[in-house]
Design an enzyme around this catalytic site. Structure first.
Site, short mmCIF file in Angstrom:
data_model
loop_
_atom_site.label_atom_id
_atom_site.label_comp_id
_atom_site.label_asym_id
_atom_site.label_seq_id
_atom_site.Cartn_x
_atom_site.Cartn_y
_atom_site.Cartn_z
N LYS A 66 -18.58 2.56 0.68
CA LYS A 66 -19.26 3.76 1.20
C LYS A 66 -19.74 4.74 0.12
CE LYS A 66 -17.15 4.36 5.72
NZ LYS A 66 -16.62 5.41 6.59
N ASP A 87 -21.05 9.88 10.76
CA ASP A 87 -19.70 10.27 11.22
C ASP A 87 -19.68 11.69 11.80
OD1 ASP A 87 -18.44 7.88 10.67
OD2 ASP A 87 -17.90 8.46 8.62
#
Ligand code: ATR
Length: 266
Positions: free
Chosen positions: A66, A102
């Site tokens: 990520k 997110d």
């Protein structure tokens, strides 16, 4: 032509993403595929190129890529830049666009589970890791005041500075609870196999949100329910964060319905 997407990570054992996206592909009758692509850290560059060459519309990114993948993007959206992680890559017009969904997932889950919550006042965020970054970014975007408490105070200080929040000692939790409209656990405490999050919620009237979803009802949420506080479980964040990615790759904004919830929880 069949549209292709997938998830990359290493070792990619526990990902629920194929289940979620394949459910939507079937539900909306889209001719597409979504698969799991384990890519070892040393092979990240070539691994991405393979997906591009194979005509992928994009892919999700999970641990440990990520952060590393940020340097391999042509465009880094604000969400990814500020949160410091990319969880979704959109391949469009020869460009690699990195974003982070997110924060969207967190807010949409809260909106769905606690529709009366107005994002006013102060939020108390427990934890200062990667998940906390997305939550603090999201809550600041909604205009909330955010207080951060973390076992390792230095990490809370850094996070607070990055997002215009405040950081406090763990021992300040009881007084912070009195004033909080929202409490969010972003630590791994309460997760299956981890110690429980031992805080006394008695002083608060806040809405209590746990981003841990194994178990679905953590001890923290059980305590909150017993005190008649509004509770929000973590599974919805996982489901909602997948929606904008699906829309970018396959052209339909999907919804989170009961059969999908049941499938992911099973
Ligand atoms: P993630 O990306 O899932 O947020 P992380 O970056 O490893 O994972 O962050 C884990 C969070 O849980 C951190 O806030 C961590 O606190 P530290 O920064 O002090 O490590 C918190 N955490 C994990 N185990 C904990 C424990 N036993 N007690 C208190 N906090 C804990």
């Amino acid at each position: 032509m069949i549209k292709k997407a997938g998830v990359i990570g290493w070792p990619l054992k526990h990902t629920k993403s194929p289940l979620i996206h394949c459910y939507w592909l079937e539900k909306y009758g889209i001719s597409g595929s979504y698969d799991a692509n384990p890519i070892a850290p040393d092979d990240l560059k070539t691994g991405i190129q393979k997906l591009i060459d194979a005509g992928y519309s994009g892919f999700n990114v999970t641990v440990p890529h990520k952060e590393t993948i940020m340097t391999m993007m042509d465009i880094l959206e604000d969400s990814a830049q500020k949160i410091g992680a990319v969880n979704t890559v959109v391949l469009h017009d020869g460009k690699r666009i990195g974003r982070n969904t997110d924060a969207f997932g967190f807010i949409e889950n809260l909106r769905e589970s606690a529709p009366e919550f107005t994002f006013k006042g102060t939020a108390l965020v427990l934890g200062a890791g990667g998940a906390a970054r997305a939550v603090v970014y999201a809550l600041k975007q909604q205009g909330m005041d955010v207080c951060i408490v973390n076992r390792t105070k230095d990490r809370a200080d850094i996070l607070a500075k990055d997002f215009g929040a405040s950081s406090h000692a763990w021992s300040d939790i009881p007084s912070l609870l009195e004033n909080a409209a929202l409490v969010v656990n972003t630590t791994s405490l309460g997760m299956t196999g981890q110690p429980s999050l031992e805080i006394n919620l008695k002083p608060t009237k806040a809405c209590i949100c746990d981003i841990v979803y194994t178990p679905l009802e953590t001890d923290l949420l059980k305590q909150a329910k017993a005190l008649n506080l509004k509770t929000v479980t973590g599974i919805g964040m996982l489901l909602h964060q997948a929606r904008p990615a699906f829309e970018a790759w396959f052209g339909i904004m999907p919804d989170v319905d009961a059969p999908l919830r049941a499938k992911v929880l099973a």
